[in-house]
Design a protein around this motif. Structure first.
Motif, PDB file in Angstrom:
ATOM      1  N   HIS A   1      54.226  21.099  30.219  1.00 19.38           N
ATOM      2  CA  HIS A   1      53.821  19.690  30.208  1.00 19.38           C
ATOM      3  C   HIS A   1      53.491  19.226  31.623  1.00 19.38           C
ATOM      4  O   HIS A   1      54.106  19.673  32.591  1.00 19.38           O
ATOM      5  N   CYS A   2      52.554  18.310  31.738  1.00 18.72           N
ATOM      6  CA  CYS A   2      52.231  17.686  33.028  1.00 18.72           C
ATOM      7  C   CYS A   2      53.261  16.608  33.336  1.00 18.72           C
ATOM      8  O   CYS A   2      53.743  15.920  32.431  1.00 18.72           O
ATOM      9  N   LEU A   3      53.566  16.441  34.581  1.00 15.14           N
ATOM     10  CA  LEU A   3      54.427  15.353  35.026  1.00 15.14           C
ATOM     11  C   LEU A   3      53.596  14.068  34.997  1.00 15.14           C
ATOM     12  O   LEU A   3      52.453  14.052  35.466  1.00 15.14           O
ATOM     13  N   LEU A   4      54.159  13.002  34.442  1.00 14.58           N
ATOM     14  CA  LEU A   4      53.459  11.719  34.371  1.00 14.58           C
ATOM     15  C   LEU A   4      54.099  10.722  35.318  1.00 14.58           C
ATOM     16  O   LEU A   4      55.319  10.677  35.467  1.00 14.58           O
ATOM     17  N   ILE A   5      53.265   9.912  35.920  1.00 18.95           N
ATOM     18  CA  ILE A   5      53.731   8.848  36.808  1.00 18.95           C
ATOM     19  C   ILE A   5      53.186   7.533  36.279  1.00 18.95           C
ATOM     20  O   ILE A   5      51.994   7.419  35.981  1.00 18.95           O
ATOM     21  N   LEU A   6      54.060   6.554  36.152  1.00 13.34           N
ATOM     22  CA  LEU A   6      53.652   5.205  35.771  1.00 13.34           C
ATOM     23  C   LEU A   6      53.578   4.388  37.042  1.00 13.34           C
ATOM     24  O   LEU A   6      54.535   4.347  37.820  1.00 13.34           O
ATOM     25  N   LYS A   7      52.434   3.780  37.288  1.00  9.47           N
ATOM     26  CA  LYS A   7      52.291   3.011  38.525  1.00  9.47           C
ATOM     27  C   LYS A   7      51.460   1.767  38.264  1.00  9.47           C
ATOM     28  O   LYS A   7      50.719   1.688  37.290  1.00  9.47           O
ATOM     29  N   GLU A   8      51.623   0.819  39.152  1.00  7.70           N
ATOM     30  CA  GLU A   8      50.782  -0.369  39.113  1.00  7.70           C
ATOM     31  C   GLU A   8      49.598  -0.093  40.025  1.00  7.70           C
ATOM     32  O   GLU A   8      49.767   0.271  41.180  1.00  7.70           O
ATOM     33  N   ASP A   9      48.424  -0.231  39.486  1.00  9.04           N
ATOM     34  CA  ASP A   9      47.196   0.068  40.222  1.00  9.04           C
ATOM     35  C   ASP A   9      46.423  -1.223  40.445  1.00  9.04           C
ATOM     36  O   ASP A   9      45.587  -1.586  39.619  1.00  9.04           O
ATOM     37  N   PRO A  10      46.727  -1.926  41.527  1.00 11.78           N
ATOM     38  CA  PRO A  10      46.019  -3.187  41.748  1.00 11.78           C
ATOM     39  C   PRO A  10      44.524  -2.952  41.948  1.00 11.78           C
ATOM     40  O   PRO A  10      44.127  -1.956  42.550  1.00 11.78           O
ATOM     41  N   ILE A  11      43.754  -3.843  41.422  1.00 14.17           N
ATOM     42  CA  ILE A  11      42.305  -3.737  41.547  1.00 14.17           C
ATOM     43  C   ILE A  11      41.888  -4.348  42.870  1.00 14.17           C
ATOM     44  O   ILE A  11      42.220  -5.486  43.179  1.00 14.17           O
ATOM     45  N   ASP A  12      41.176  -3.581  43.662  1.00 15.51           N
ATOM     46  CA  ASP A  12      40.706  -4.041  44.962  1.00 15.51           C
ATOM     47  C   ASP A  12      39.188  -4.168  44.904  1.00 15.51           C
ATOM     48  O   ASP A  12      38.483  -3.167  44.817  1.00 15.51           O
ATOM     49  N   TYR A  13      38.716  -5.378  44.944  1.00 16.27           N
ATOM     50  CA  TYR A  13      37.275  -5.610  44.904  1.00 16.27           C
ATOM     51  C   TYR A  13      36.668  -5.630  46.300  1.00 16.27           C
ATOM     52  O   TYR A  13      35.494  -5.919  46.460  1.00 16.27           O
ATOM     53  N   GLY A  14      37.468  -5.334  47.307  1.00 16.35           N
ATOM     54  CA  GLY A  14      36.972  -5.336  48.672  1.00 16.35           C
ATOM     55  C   GLY A  14      36.975  -6.739  49.252  1.00 16.35           C
ATOM     56  O   GLY A  14      37.466  -7.691  48.654  1.00 16.35           O
ATOM     57  N   PRO A  15      36.410  -6.890  50.435  1.00 13.10           N
ATOM     58  CA  PRO A  15      36.381  -8.205  51.074  1.00 13.10           C
ATOM     59  C   PRO A  15      35.576  -9.194  50.244  1.00 13.10           C
ATOM     60  O   PRO A  15      34.600  -8.829  49.597  1.00 13.10           O
ATOM     61  N   SER A  16      36.008 -10.421  50.266  1.00  9.75           N
ATOM     62  CA  SER A  16      35.273 -11.448  49.521  1.00  9.75           C
ATOM     63  C   SER A  16      35.328 -12.762  50.299  1.00  9.75           C
ATOM     64  O   SER A  16      36.136 -12.941  51.197  1.00  9.75           O
ATOM     65  N   PHE A  17      34.455 -13.647  49.949  1.00  6.57           N
ATOM     66  CA  PHE A  17      34.452 -14.981  50.529  1.00  6.57           C
ATOM     67  C   PHE A  17      33.908 -15.939  49.481  1.00  6.57           C
ATOM     68  O   PHE A  17      33.268 -15.537  48.515  1.00  6.57           O
ATOM     69  N   LYS A  18      34.192 -17.198  49.669  1.00  6.10           N
ATOM     70  CA  LYS A  18      33.685 -18.214  48.757  1.00  6.10           C
ATOM     71  C   LYS A  18      32.363 -18.748  49.287  1.00  6.10           C
ATOM     72  O   LYS A  18      32.164 -18.852  50.484  1.00  6.10           O
ATOM     73  N   MET A  19      31.494 -19.050  48.353  1.00  5.39           N
ATOM     74  CA  MET A  19      30.179 -19.555  48.730  1.00  5.39           C
ATOM     75  C   MET A  19      29.843 -20.750  47.840  1.00  5.39           C
ATOM     76  O   MET A  19      30.156 -20.745  46.648  1.00  5.39           O
ATOM     77  N   PHE A  20      29.245 -21.730  48.413  1.00  2.00           N
ATOM     78  CA  PHE A  20      28.809 -22.893  47.661  1.00  2.00           C
ATOM     79  C   PHE A  20      27.311 -22.795  47.407  1.00  2.00           C
ATOM     80  O   PHE A  20      26.552 -22.342  48.267  1.00  2.00           O
ATOM     81  N   ASN A  21      26.883 -23.193  46.234  1.00  3.82           N
ATOM     82  CA  ASN A  21      25.458 -23.146  45.888  1.00  3.82           C
ATOM     83  C   ASN A  21      24.609 -23.963  46.862  1.00  3.82           C
ATOM     84  O   ASN A  21      23.457 -23.622  47.126  1.00  3.82           O
ATOM     85  N   SER A  22      25.194 -24.998  47.414  1.00  4.11           N
ATOM     86  CA  SER A  22      24.440 -25.852  48.344  1.00  4.11           C
ATOM     87  C   SER A  22      24.031 -25.085  49.601  1.00  4.11           C
ATOM     88  O   SER A  22      23.058 -25.437  50.261  1.00  4.11           O
ATOM     89  N   TRP A  23      24.758 -24.032  49.941  1.00  6.44           N
ATOM     90  CA  TRP A  23      24.412 -23.237  51.116  1.00  6.44           C
ATOM     91  C   TRP A  23      23.064 -22.555  50.954  1.00  6.44           C
ATOM     92  O   TRP A  23      22.376 -22.266  51.934  1.00  6.44           O
TER      93      TRP A  23
END
Length: 132
Positions: free
Chosen positions: A96-118
C-alpha cells in the motif's frame, strides 16, 4: 455518526472501491461498491481527492492495482477546512502507498484591487503595458 455532534475523519484500507475505474488487472464487483457508496452517502462523508498516484495498493507482481485506501471526512469539516487533499506517496515497504492528509491552500499569486474608473484615466493602459 449521525447521532453524535462533531466532525469525523474515517481513515483506512476499505478493501473495496467506488467504481471499476479504481481497479486495474482485477475483477470488479458492483454489489460491494454499491454498499460502500451507500455507507459514504448515509454517513454524510466526503472522499478527499487524491494527488500523487491513482492507485494505493499494488500486488507483489505489479499487475493488480486498486484504490483501497482513502480519507473520508464529514461534510461539516470540509466546510471548516475546504482545501484538504490527500497525497499518495511512492510505495516502498508495503503493498500500500502511504497517504498524507494535508491542507493545500490555493495561491493565486500576487493580486491587487482595481477600480473600473481607473480604466478611463489618461495613461492607465501605458502604465499597465510598461509593467510587463
Amino acid at each position: 455518526m449521525a447521532n453524535n455532534k462533531g466532525s469525523f475523519i474515517v481513515i483506512g484500507d476499505f478493501n473495496v472501491v467506488w467504481s471499476a475505474s479504481e481497479r486495474l488487472g482485477s475483477g470488479f464487483s458492483s454489489s460491494p461498491a454499491s454498499d460502500f457508496n451507500n455507507f459514504i452517502f448515509e454517513a454524510a462523508l466526503v472522499d478527499i481527492p487524491m494527488d500523487g498516484r491513482k492507485f494505493t495498493r499494488m500486488d507483489r507482481f505489479g499487475c493488480k492495482l486498486s484504490r483501497l485506501d482513502r480519507f473520508l471526512i464529514s461534510e461539516g469539516l470540509l466546510d471548516d477546512v475546504p482545501n484538504l487533499c490527500c497525497f499518495a506517496l511512492e510505495r516502498r515497504w508495503s503493498d500500500h502507498c502511504l497517504l498524507i492528509l494535508k491542507e493545500d491552500p490555493i495561491d493565486y499569486g500576487p493580486s491587487f484591487k482595481m477600480f473600473n474608473s481607473w480604466l478611463d484615466m489618461d495613461g492607465f493602459s501605458e502604465v499597465v503595458s510598461n509593467c510587463r
